[in-house]
Scaffold this active site. Structure first.
Site, PDB file in Angstrom:
ATOM      1  N   GLU A 213     -10.208  37.731 106.261  1.00 22.06           N
ATOM      2  CA  GLU A 213      -9.376  37.474 106.008  1.00 22.06           C
ATOM      3  C   GLU A 213      -8.325  37.225 105.412  1.00 22.06           C
ATOM      4  O   GLU A 213      -7.019  35.861 105.714  1.00 22.06           O
ATOM      5  CB  GLU A 213     -10.179  36.157 105.078  1.00 22.06           C
ATOM      6  CG  GLU A 213     -10.206  37.220 103.779  1.00 22.06           C
ATOM      7  CD  GLU A 213     -11.600  36.205 103.186  1.00 22.06           C
ATOM      8  OE1 GLU A 213     -11.197  35.302 101.990  1.00 22.06           O
ATOM      9  OE2 GLU A 213     -12.861  36.941 102.570  1.00 22.06           O
ATOM     10  N   SER A 267     -11.278  28.697  96.805  1.00 18.31           N
ATOM     11  CA  SER A 267     -13.037  28.533  95.566  1.00 18.31           C
ATOM     12  C   SER A 267     -12.730  29.538  94.413  1.00 18.31           C
ATOM     13  O   SER A 267     -12.751  29.656  93.291  1.00 18.31           O
ATOM     14  CB  SER A 267     -14.339  28.991  96.393  1.00 18.31           C
ATOM     15  OG  SER A 267     -14.596  27.899  97.386  1.00 18.31           O
ATOM     16  N   SER A 270      -7.229  35.531  95.536  1.00 19.97           N
ATOM     17  CA  SER A 270      -6.749  36.302  95.800  1.00 19.97           C
ATOM     18  C   SER A 270      -5.109  36.520  95.845  1.00 19.97           C
ATOM     19  O   SER A 270      -4.844  35.678  95.775  1.00 19.97           O
ATOM     20  CB  SER A 270      -7.209  37.160  97.254  1.00 19.97           C
ATOM     21  OG  SER A 270      -8.855  37.238  97.368  1.00 19.97           O
ATOM     22  N   ARG A 282      -4.252  44.098  98.472  1.00 16.83           N
ATOM     23  CA  ARG A 282      -4.496  43.060  97.520  1.00 16.83           C
ATOM     24  C   ARG A 282      -4.893  44.158  95.997  1.00 16.83           C
ATOM     25  O   ARG A 282      -4.999  44.738  95.647  1.00 16.83           O
ATOM     26  CB  ARG A 282      -5.943  42.620  98.109  1.00 16.83           C
ATOM     27  CG  ARG A 282      -6.478  41.972  97.471  1.00 16.83           C
ATOM     28  CD  ARG A 282      -8.389  41.391  97.875  1.00 16.83           C
ATOM     29  NE  ARG A 282      -8.514  40.168  96.441  1.00 16.83           N
ATOM     30  CZ  ARG A 282      -9.277  40.610  95.392  1.00 16.83           C
ATOM     31  NH1 ARG A 282      -9.482  41.569  95.180  1.00 16.83           N
ATOM     32  NH2 ARG A 282      -9.804  39.261  95.126  1.00 16.83           N
TER      33      ARG A 282
END
EC number: 2.7.1.33
Length: 445
Positions: A213, A267, A270, A282
């Site tokens: 993703e 939701s 990141s 990340r």
């Protein structure tokens, strides 16, 4: 902070959430079909799973990328790029929303149209002639990208969303419209690509190609920014975000995007530090995201939709719920430069029974929005400082029709960084993962 004022001190909190990862591979093209461009799958040409394969070609079940997913030559180009059969989809199955992008070809020749199977015509007509699907599916018509060229084909890119809890109905629709007969493949990203993989296979006879993703997110945002928004800039920022009368939404040219801090608010959240299209990491994240805001609003106000929660927040006064610096000091905390309007304790006034009874549902919704947004902004600011990055791009469906949060983020980053950080936003805020999945399907670099 007075009612309507933007900005608050940031409290660092939240924990990182894990990202999903998986990969699939496309198979080799059919040698015969290299000499002609395929646009459909005839029933007579389908090879059932388990049957023998033609020489040099690996045959797979419908939904794979082998067999007739062939090379072809677009008009005016050199050797044709390999491309799959229509329809072309990209799917991002998040924890709250499913985002789907669909490429509608507009350069179909009379011969191609004559040869198209009815199921493909039916799918295209259904997706492009409706703006709503059932009671919850929405096509964001205002986001449509027109006259886009993908793999040598010209068409329009459509953006569709629906709640993740309606995924079973989407899979059933795929079965009813015979998606599997088209020899198509669904490139999907997001946690739901794992959660619903077996349902796609057993109910819809469709195979998912699962994609990471965060890879899809970055590919999507860089690509969409490069093509623009129907002649307009994709990226923008707010000037004078704290002043309702002077606030302006202005275009921003992201011609030098690197390095940038990418804050994806779905939701959960990141946060990625992006140094080039192939070099990113990340940095961290938080579980307090858009799902938290909507969930808490459902509990506190009884609202039933995200839009309803935002509408209530737009009419609320968070200062009746939050405890401000001036509530504690009687004014500014000058030694550390904290203004009296800054939030000292989110929901701090709710310790008082009298103030609980005085607070309206709208006040509670506004305070919830301020709390979640401040937390995200705080973490983003600290990450930008740690990574020495001054461009912060906020994306994700939490920002859809959420001007309050965007202006708050813009003001807070500018205020607390003393003008060193700029908050940037994008028109297609929640669809970049789905776009990245489509690009993977089409093998566009």
């Amino acid at each position: 902070m007075g009612a309507g004022r933007l900005g608050a001190p940031m409290e660092r909190q939240g924990r990182a959430a894990a990202s999903s990862a998986a990969a699939g591979e496309s198979a080799s093209p059919d040698a015969e079909a290299r000499r002609r461009e395929p646009h459909r799958r005839r029933a007579s040409s389908a090879t059932p799973p388990g049957s023998g394969a033609a020489e040099g070609v690996r045959q797979e079940r419908p939904g794979s990328l082998s067999g007739t997913a062939l090379a072809s030559r677009p008009r005016g180009e050199g050797p044709r790029k390999r491309r799959p059969l229509f329809p072309w989809f990209g799917l991002d199955i998040g924890g709250t929303l499913v985002k789907l992008v669909y490429f509608e070809p507009k350069d179909i020749t009379a011969e191609e149209e004559k040869e198209e199977v009815e199921s493909l015509k039916s799918i295209r007509k259904y997706l492009t002639s409706n703006v709503a699907y059932g009671s919850t599916g929405i096509r964001d018509v205002h986001l449509e990208l027109k006259d886009l060229t993908l793999c040598g084909r010209k068409g329009n890119l459509h953006f569709i969303r629906f709640p993740t809890h309606d995924m079973p109905a989407f899979i059933q629709m795929g079965k009813d419209k015979n998606f599997s007969s088209l020899h198509t493949v669904f490139c999907a990203t997001g946690g739901g690509s794992y959660k619903f993989e077996q349902d796609f296979l057993t109910i819809g006879d469709l195979q998912l190609r699962k994609l990471d993703e965060l890879d899809c997110l970055i590919k999507g945002i860089l690509y969409i920014d490069s093509v623009g928004f129907n002649g307009r800039s994709q990226c923008y920022y707010f000037e004078n975000p704290a002043d309702s009368e002077k606030c302006q939404k202005l275009p921003f040219d992201l011609k030098n995007p690197y390095p940038l801090l990418l804050v994806n608010i779905g939701s959960g959240v990141s946060i990625l530090a992006v140094y080039s299209k192939d070099n990113y990491k990340r940095v961290t994240g938080t579980s307090l995201g858009g799902g938290t805001f909507f969930g808490l609003c459902c509990l506190l106000t009884g609202c039933s939709t995200f839009e309803e929660a935002l509408e209530m927040a737009s009419r609320g006064d968070s200062t009746k719920v939050d405890k401000l610096v001036r509530d504690i000091y009687g004014g500014d905390y000058e030694r550390f430069g904290l203004p009296g309007w800054a939030v000292a304790s989110s929901f701090g006034n709710m310790m008082s029974k009298e103030k609980r009874e005085a607070a309206s549902k709208e006040d509670l919704a506004r305070a919830t929005l301020i709390t979640i947004t401040n937390n995200i902004g705080s973490i983003a600011r600290m990450c930008a400082l740690n990574e020495n990055i001054n461009q912060v791009v906020f994306v994700g469906n939490f920002l859809r029709v959420n001007t309050i949060a965007m202006r708050l983020l813009a003001y807070a980053l500018d205020y607390w960084s003393k003008g060193q950080l700029k908050a940037l936003f994008s028109e297609h805020e929640g669809y970049f993962g789905a776009v990245g999945a489509l690009l993977e399907l089409l093998k566009i670099p």
